[in-house]
Design an enzyme around this catalytic site. Structure first.
Site, PDB file in Angstrom:
ATOM      1  N   ASP A 191      -6.136   1.474  -5.095  1.00 13.10           N
ATOM      2  CA  ASP A 191      -6.752   2.543  -4.308  1.00 13.10           C
ATOM      3  C   ASP A 191      -5.727   3.541  -3.764  1.00 13.10           C
ATOM      4  O   ASP A 191      -6.077   4.405  -2.961  1.00 13.10           O
ATOM      5  CB  ASP A 191      -7.597   1.954  -3.174  1.00 13.10           C
ATOM      6  CG  ASP A 191      -6.785   1.151  -2.178  1.00 13.10           C
ATOM      7  OD1 ASP A 191      -5.782   0.545  -2.584  1.00 13.10           O
ATOM      8  OD2 ASP A 191      -7.143   1.130  -0.988  1.00 13.10           O
TER       9      ASP A 191
ATOM     10  N   ASP B  20      -3.012   3.278  -1.797  1.00 13.26           N
ATOM     11  CA  ASP B  20      -2.378   3.260  -0.476  1.00 13.26           C
ATOM     12  C   ASP B  20      -1.065   2.481  -0.440  1.00 13.26           C
ATOM     13  O   ASP B  20      -0.291   2.618   0.505  1.00 13.26           O
ATOM     14  CB  ASP B  20      -3.348   2.796   0.622  1.00 13.26           C
ATOM     15  CG  ASP B  20      -3.987   1.462   0.334  1.00 13.26           C
ATOM     16  OD1 ASP B  20      -3.683   0.864  -0.728  1.00 13.26           O
ATOM     17  OD2 ASP B  20      -4.816   1.009   1.153  1.00 13.26           O
ATOM     18  N   ARG B  21      -0.793   1.672  -1.472  1.00 12.77           N
ATOM     19  CA  ARG B  21       0.477   0.935  -1.483  1.00 12.77           C
ATOM     20  C   ARG B  21       1.504   1.612  -2.368  1.00 12.77           C
ATOM     21  O   ARG B  21       1.132   2.316  -3.309  1.00 12.77           O
ATOM     22  CB  ARG B  21       0.255  -0.469  -2.048  1.00 12.77           C
ATOM     23  CG  ARG B  21      -0.616  -1.337  -1.208  1.00 12.77           C
ATOM     24  CD  ARG B  21      -0.669  -2.732  -1.799  1.00 12.77           C
ATOM     25  NE  ARG B  21      -1.483  -3.583  -0.942  1.00 12.77           N
ATOM     26  CZ  ARG B  21      -1.386  -4.895  -0.907  1.00 12.77           C
ATOM     27  NH1 ARG B  21      -0.531  -5.511  -1.696  1.00 12.77           N
ATOM     28  NH2 ARG B  21      -2.148  -5.594  -0.100  1.00 12.77           N
TER      29      ARG B  21
ATOM     30  N   ASP C 266      -0.941   1.035  -5.867  1.00 11.29           N
ATOM     31  CA  ASP C 266      -1.988   0.044  -6.127  1.00 11.29           C
ATOM     32  C   ASP C 266      -3.313   0.710  -6.511  1.00 11.29           C
ATOM     33  O   ASP C 266      -3.398   1.931  -6.643  1.00 11.29           O
ATOM     34  CB  ASP C 266      -2.166  -0.906  -4.932  1.00 11.29           C
ATOM     35  CG  ASP C 266      -2.854  -0.244  -3.753  1.00 11.29           C
ATOM     36  OD1 ASP C 266      -2.772   0.986  -3.628  1.00 11.29           O
ATOM     37  OD2 ASP C 266      -3.483  -0.967  -2.948  1.00 11.29           O
TER      38      ASP C 266
ATOM     39  N   SER D 218      -8.883  -2.662  -3.551  1.00  8.31           N
ATOM     40  CA  SER D 218      -7.456  -2.353  -3.446  1.00  8.31           C
ATOM     41  C   SER D 218      -6.598  -2.964  -4.556  1.00  8.31           C
ATOM     42  O   SER D 218      -6.790  -2.633  -5.715  1.00  8.31           O
ATOM     43  CB  SER D 218      -6.977  -2.768  -2.068  1.00  8.31           C
ATOM     44  OG  SER D 218      -5.690  -2.288  -1.852  1.00  8.31           O
ATOM     45  N   HIS D 219      -5.725  -3.884  -4.178  1.00 13.09           N
ATOM     46  CA  HIS D 219      -4.797  -4.457  -5.162  1.00 13.09           C
ATOM     47  C   HIS D 219      -5.428  -5.581  -5.976  1.00 13.09           C
ATOM     48  O   HIS D 219      -4.794  -6.110  -6.884  1.00 13.09           O
ATOM     49  CB  HIS D 219      -3.560  -4.985  -4.439  1.00 13.09           C
ATOM     50  CG  HIS D 219      -3.905  -6.046  -3.430  1.00 13.09           C
ATOM     51  ND1 HIS D 219      -4.518  -5.755  -2.230  1.00 13.09           N
ATOM     52  CD2 HIS D 219      -3.750  -7.384  -3.450  1.00 13.09           C
ATOM     53  CE1 HIS D 219      -4.705  -6.878  -1.560  1.00 13.09           C
ATOM     54  NE2 HIS D 219      -4.254  -7.875  -2.279  1.00 13.09           N
TER      55      HIS D 219
ATOM     56  N   LYS E 213      -2.407   3.794   4.962  1.00 14.31           N
ATOM     57  CA  LYS E 213      -1.125   3.861   4.288  1.00 14.31           C
ATOM     58  C   LYS E 213      -1.289   4.763   3.066  1.00 14.31           C
ATOM     59  O   LYS E 213      -2.404   4.977   2.602  1.00 14.31           O
ATOM     60  CB  LYS E 213      -0.619   2.473   3.926  1.00 14.31           C
ATOM     61  CG  LYS E 213      -1.591   1.575   3.172  1.00 14.31           C
ATOM     62  CD  LYS E 213      -1.067   0.145   3.219  1.00 14.31           C
ATOM     63  CE  LYS E 213      -1.835  -0.766   2.268  1.00 14.31           C
ATOM     64  NZ  LYS E 213      -2.896  -1.508   2.964  1.00 14.31           N
TER      65      LYS E 213
HETATM   66  C1  VG1 Z   1      -2.973  -7.821   2.499  1.00 16.08           C
HETATM   67  C2  VG1 Z   1      -1.622  -7.467   3.092  1.00 16.08           C
HETATM   68  C3  VG1 Z   1      -1.815  -6.570   4.300  1.00 16.08           C
HETATM   69  C4  VG1 Z   1      -2.607  -5.337   3.890  1.00 16.08           C
HETATM   70  C5  VG1 Z   1      -3.907  -5.756   3.246  1.00 16.08           C
HETATM   71  C6  VG1 Z   1      -4.691  -4.583   2.718  1.00 16.08           C
HETATM   72  O1  VG1 Z   1      -3.724  -8.548   3.438  1.00 16.08           O
HETATM   73  O2  VG1 Z   1      -0.905  -8.632   3.431  1.00 16.08           O
HETATM   74  O3  VG1 Z   1      -0.551  -6.232   4.817  1.00 16.08           O
HETATM   75  O4  VG1 Z   1      -2.874  -4.532   4.999  1.00 16.08           O
HETATM   76  O5  VG1 Z   1      -3.667  -6.634   2.158  1.00 16.08           O
HETATM   77  O6  VG1 Z   1      -3.958  -3.864   1.780  1.00 16.08           O
HETATM   78  P1  VG1 Z   1      -3.862 -10.146   3.381  1.00 16.08           P
HETATM   79  O7  VG1 Z   1      -4.817 -10.502   4.451  1.00 16.08           O
HETATM   80  O8  VG1 Z   1      -4.307 -10.483   1.979  1.00 16.08           O
HETATM   81  O9  VG1 Z   1      -2.485 -10.671   3.611  1.00 16.08           O
HETATM   82  V1  VG1 Z   1      -4.784  -3.105   0.514  1.00 16.08           V
HETATM   83  O10 VG1 Z   1      -3.783  -2.041  -0.179  1.00 16.08           O
HETATM   84  O11 VG1 Z   1      -5.099  -4.424  -0.438  1.00 16.08           O
HETATM   85  O12 VG1 Z   1      -6.207  -2.690   1.120  1.00 16.08           O
HETATM   86 CO    CO Z   2      -4.671  -0.721  -1.340  1.00 15.67          CO
END
Ligand code: VG1
Ligand code: CO
Length: 581
Positions: A309, A311-312, A307, A138-139, A408
């Site tokens: 992937d 979704d953000r 981001d 993801s990010h 998302k």
């Molecule tokens: C983070 C965010 C959370 C989100 C998750 C996955 O998790 O705070 O709100 O759902 O990333 O997003 P954490 O446990 O690091 O706070 V993605 O777009 O990175 O899959």
């Molecule tokens: Co993501």
């Protein structure tokens, strides 16, 4: 990298003719032993690429996921796709070979192994697949020295809930062998249907255009003509879409340039790079600073970044007017009737993750709808969406989505904003100001301290746990920067799923103050090593002279109180956060 391909309709033309190639494959059981720490976090298993590259590491985890499907595995259809990051191709190949060897009957794979996260969710639902692998961290940054990740989504298209990820984790602890068809050859870089016989049973891989189904979905949700009238071409509202070299690139080009007719300069960083160009593919004010900078010039009326992937989303108005994800959710919730999809389906309730501000709760109240407060992570929205209790949901971490998929969805959010702007003939800033004037404003900020040492952070959480358990904490008064706060309540958030009754406890320390301000502390569950502390701060104002001020200024005293109570600076040695939202 070019992941765009033919239309799905063309795929159907790859007929199973009499001269079709069917490869015979043999299943080989490979002895292996467990790896420590293959525990899925907030969203899948995320580790450095180097960790995933260890012999058997990826195979062990994939086998543990497949085995967790139990009797549903044999004859199943699964989807495979990832965000283009380094090691995705290798992982796709492993998943194909292991799915074949584990009696899966069909895989639907994005061309090159590529699909955005919301696109995977859509494909699972549309083709009634039994689940899907998403290859992404993801990010988190990508590349040979950065992160990789694997997550699994269920047949509803949503992230595996805790019960499923717990089974996967248990499997990783007891694994002794995995099954693979090592000689299976699949050119998943070309669209088509590939057929195999595995121990006398057919196995099919269908390689599809990653974009076609998703674009069709977006067109069924939004009125593209109306958006086009706003942004399509010279003299119209200028938009700036930044894909940060992540998965939305090919989707953004097709939607904003081809479908909506925006000039080519409207989309930047759309070429998908395995290391995202060396940056963090995280759409926030720090890592998408180039978008913020470009928007400051005032030329563009709307900006969005997504981001790795896809979704953000981050939404900006003219002159880099920043919309917090909490406000974005509330504004969308308040204006859903401008989006054809919701006009048709009606608006059910809303949900937000607990650290997200309560701005959307006020909209729910006005509309007389249910509003839910869930733990961090999209998987907790799944049941509410499936049960038809909510129409849209979101997280403060730049996640916004609806019941059109079970993830998302960054591009969806940008289109939703544009549809509302077009329909109401307004601007981002005007819309926000109107919203605050009607509902009052929930000021919100999040401080991230990335890459800290784990021990002191765990100590900090232990101390906070003791703090909230101590009745003497209630009533304590803290003063910082001339403002005083009295603790009125404190707990560690637990959640009981209203649909299936499952519980999730210890989801974040909450400290509430008598003026309605709130602090939340969590450790991130998406990092690949070390610890990331997140401190969330919010407050509410409705006096007209306080509505339009800077959130950072408004929240500064409460931030300071948070740092005092947690002793964060002393324990972590960090004076400043890595990222402020
Ligand atoms: C983070 C965010 C959370 C989100 C998750 C996955 O998790 O705070 O709100 O759902 O990333 O997003 P954490 O446990 O690091 O706070 V993605 O777009 O990175 O899959
Ligand atoms: Co993501």
């Amino acid at each position: 990298m070019n992941y765009s391909g033919k239309q799905l309709s063309e795929i159907a033309c790859v007929q199973r003719t009499s001269d079709r190639m069917v490869q015979e494959c043999v299943v080989v059981p490979v002895p292996t032993s467990r790896f420590e720490g293959q525990k899925p976090g907030t969203s899948g298993l995320r580790k450095t690429v180097k960790v995933f590259q260890q012999k058997n590491y990826t195979e062990n985890f994939v086998q543990s996921i497949l085995s967790a499907m139990g009797s549903g595995l044999e004859g199943s259809t699964l989807v495979v796709g990832g965000d283009g990051r380094f090691f995705m191709t290798e992982a796709t190949d492993i998943i194909i070979k292991m799915s074949a060897a584990n009696k899966v009957s069909k895989l639907i794979v994005g061309k090159g192994g590529f699909l955005s996260t919301p696109a995977v969710s859509n494909i699972i639902r549309k083709y009634k697949a039994d689940g899907g692998f998403i290859l992404t961290a993801s990010h988190n940054p990508g590349g040979p020295d950065a992160d990789f990740g694997i997550k699994f989504n269920m047949s509803n298209g949503g992230p595996a809930p805790d019960a499923a990820t717990n089974t996967m984790f248990e499997n990783t602890k007891s694994i002794q062998s995995y099954n693979i068809c090592p000689d299976l050859q699949c050119d998943f870089h070309s669209i088509g249907v590939y057929e195999y016989m595995v121990d006398g049973k057919p196995f099919t891989v269908q390689v599809i255009d990653p974009c076609a189904d998703y674009i069709e979905l977006m067109k069924s949700i939004f009125d593209f003509d109306q958006i086009k009238a706003l942004v399509g071409g010279e003299g119209k509202l200028k938009v700036l879409i930044n894909s940060l070299h992540g998965a939305t690139g090919p989707y953004a080009e097709k939607i904003f340039l081809q479908e909506l007719g925006c000039p080519p300069s409207s989309c930047i960083k759309t070429n998908v790079l395995p290391d995202f160009g060396g940056g963090h593919p995280d759409p926030n004010l720090t890592y998408a600073a180039d978008l913020v900078e470009a928007m400051r010039s005032g030329v563009h009326g709307f900006g969005a970044a997504f981001d790795g992937d896809g979704d953000r989303n981050m939404i900006l108005g003219q002159n880099a007017f920043f919309v917090t994800p909490c406000d974005s959710l509330a504004v969308l919730a308040n204006n859903l009737e401008h989006i054809p999809y919701f006009k048709k389906s009606g608006v059910k309730g809303f949900a937000r993750s607990m650290p997200t501000s309560a701005a959307v709760d006020r909209v729910a109240k006005k509309k007389g709808l249910e509003c839910f407060d869930t733990p961090t992570g999209w998987k907790y929205f799944g049941n509410l969406l499936d049960a038809g209790r909510i129409s849209i949901c979101g997280e403060e971490s730049f996640g916004t989505g609806s019941d059109h998929v079970r993830e998302k969805d960054g591009i969806w959010a940008a289109l939703a904003w544009l549809q509302i702007l077009a329909s109401k003939n307004t601007t981002v800033e005007e819309l926000l100001k109107e919203h605050w004037t009607e509902f009052g404003r929930n000021f919100f900020t999040r401080y991230d301290y990335e890459g800290c040492e784990s021990k002191p952070c765990e100590q900090m959480m232990k101390n906070l746990e003791a703090y909230i358990s101590d009745p003497a904490s209630i009533g304590k008064v803290y003063t910082a920067l001339g403002k005083s706060y009295t603790v009125s309540a404190a707990d560690n958030f637990s959640y009981i799923d209203p649909v299936d009754g499952s519980t999730a406890s210890k989801q974040g320390i909450r400290i509430m103050f008598s003026d309605g301000s709130r602090l939340v502390f969590r450790l991130s569950g998406t990092g690949s090593s070390g610890a990331t502390v997140r401190m969330y701060v919010d407050s509410y104002e409705n006096s007209p002279d306080k509505l339009f001020g800077s959130a950072q200024e408004m929240l500064a005293p409460c931030v300071e109180v948070g740092l005092i109570i947690s002793q964060l600076r002393e324990l972590t040695g960090r004076q400043e956060p890595t990222v402020i939202t």
